[in-house]
Design an enzyme around this catalytic site. Structure first.
Site, PDB file in Angstrom:
ATOM      1  N   CYS A 149       1.170   5.960  -1.673  1.00 19.76           N
ATOM      2  CA  CYS A 149       1.624   5.355  -0.416  1.00 19.76           C
ATOM      3  C   CYS A 149       3.072   4.893  -0.535  1.00 19.76           C
ATOM      4  CB  CYS A 149       0.716   4.186  -0.052  1.00 19.76           C
ATOM      5  SG  CYS A 149       1.114   3.405   1.525  1.00 19.76           S
ATOM      6  N   CYS A 201      -6.637  -0.061   0.477  1.00 19.76           N
ATOM      7  CA  CYS A 201      -6.706  -0.721   1.780  1.00 19.76           C
ATOM      8  C   CYS A 201      -7.548   0.043   2.792  1.00 19.76           C
ATOM      9  CB  CYS A 201      -5.296  -0.924   2.324  1.00 19.76           C
ATOM     10  SG  CYS A 201      -4.395   0.621   2.636  1.00 19.76           S
TER      11      CYS A 201
END
Length: 391
Positions: free
Chosen positions: A114, A210
């Site tokens: 990410c 997440c």
């Protein structure tokens, strides 16, 4: 030349800074500190996913509730704020590779992907398009002027050290990024948030993965790569079949709990035989290693690779985010990086990261890192494993 607190020329009011706002306390305080100093602050949140239950669970990041929290912080600070829809890009760059990696029997680190793609590549482009002089985030790491460039160092608060997840940051990105929390302890960050009247002052910290609802990563992988849920044998390193499993996605190298067999012997996952859908288990000593081989290495040291020492470089290496760096030797030969861990290690899984530092202390400089392809076991352990794999 006069430099402001971000090492940019001129007073703060002459510098525009985009702050990546996740909706958590750290990035919110970054925005608040920069605003208080007089910088032209623009807040941006990337909407990365909307995973139903994940959007409101404690520890989620960059989903529905977090966007609302970031918006309220921006209103309190009176800064412009934008939400950019990056769901498709996030799935392509992070979620799909995460599932593919697990299906290959690896233990991936999606936060690295990410940061490497969405946050520090795509958002950086957006920040430049907005005329920003820098992109600031709430990561706990220090960025310091180092010669003609900037370098990354472990933060003041070693318990919050996030350098492990940022090893893939390129030199170009490092020169543009700023990390205002690198010299602050977490407790002080929360105090500042309360002083500023930010509603997120007591908000829970975000989780590593997440986008996984309720922490059940296997559910996400099963939907994207159903073949990884195929049942198979649980095999002892001595060749004995001990039982059945319901998919290799439920296992990782080094795992002890939840293996699903009871023999009276302490067993660990030694290897995931993806091709034959087998989980190989054995005693802990089968996991011990002193040598790692790496791929996709991002080198941030001063030595150019063509001038890399023919023998090795003494470094400190970190293969888990929660552990301090430990003494190691780094080799680069014929385009391949390998690491000798002087103190040894156990339960090293393919797909994990190995990050290099110039020393093992709290203020160590980040020299880069890469992903582990495989580790070298003892001769006896490797021979026993190969016998099982070829049966």
């Amino acid at each position: 030349m006069f430099l402001n607190s971000l090492d940019l020329p001129g007073p703060p009011e002459n510098s525009r800074v985009v702050v990546a706002m996740s909706g958590g306390v750290d990035s919110s305080v970054v925005a608040g500190l920069l605003k208080r100093e007089g910088y032209d602050v623009v807040g941006i949140t990337l909407q990365l996913y909307d995973h139903g239950a994940a959007t409101h669970r404690a520890g989620a990041c960059c989903a529905g509730q977090d966007i609302e929290d970031a918006r309220r912080v921006a209103e309190t600070l009176r800064i412009p704020y934008y939400v950019l829809d990056y769901e498709s890009r996030f799935r392509e760059a992070v979620i799909d590779p995460f599932a593919e990696s697990y299906a290959r029997g690896e233990t991936p680190i999606p936060c690295v992907a990410c940061n490497q793609t969405v946050k520090f590549a795509d958002l950086l482009v957006t920040a430049r398009e907005l005329g920003a002089d820098a992109l600031a985030t709430g990561h706990y790491i220090r960025s310091v002027s180092y010669g003609t460039h900037r370098a990354l160092f472990r933060p003041l608060d070693s318990e919050r050290d996030q350098s492990y997840f940022l090893f893939a940051t390129t030199q170009e990105q490092i020169d543009y990024l700023r990390f205002p929390l690198g010299n602050l302890p977490k407790a002080r960050v929360r105090e500042i948030a309360k002083e500023m009247g930010l509603t997120v002052a007591d908000k829970h910290d975000s989780q590593d993965i997440c986008f996984v609802p309720q922490g059940k990563y296997s559910d996400v992988i099963a939907k994207l790569r159903p073949e990884a849920s195929n049942p198979g044998d649980i095999v002892h390193i001595n060749g004995q079949i001990l039982g059945q499993h319901s998919g290799i996605i439920n296992y990782t190298v080094g795992q002890r709990r939840g293996i699903g067999v009871a023999t009276g012997e302490a067993l660990y996952v030694i290897f995931l035989d993806v091709e034959n859908a087998r989980v190989i288990v054995g005693p802990r000593e089968m996991l011990e290693t002193h040598k790692l081989f790496l791929r996709d290495v991002n080198w941030l040291g001063d030595e150019r690779l063509e001038n890399f020492p023919s023998d090795c470089i003494d470094v400190a290496a970190k293969i888990r985010s929660t552990r301090p760096p430990r003494p190691a030797r780094l080799y680069y030969k014929e385009g391949i990086f390998s690491v000798d861990l002087l103190e040894g290690e156990s339960s090293v899984a393919p797909g994990q990261a190995c990050v290099f530092y110039n020393e093992s202390g709290d203020g160590a400089r980040v020299l880069g890192g890469g992903f582990i392809t495989h580790s070298e076991r003892s001769t006896d352990a490797e021979e026993r494993l190969q016998r099982v794999l070829h049966n």
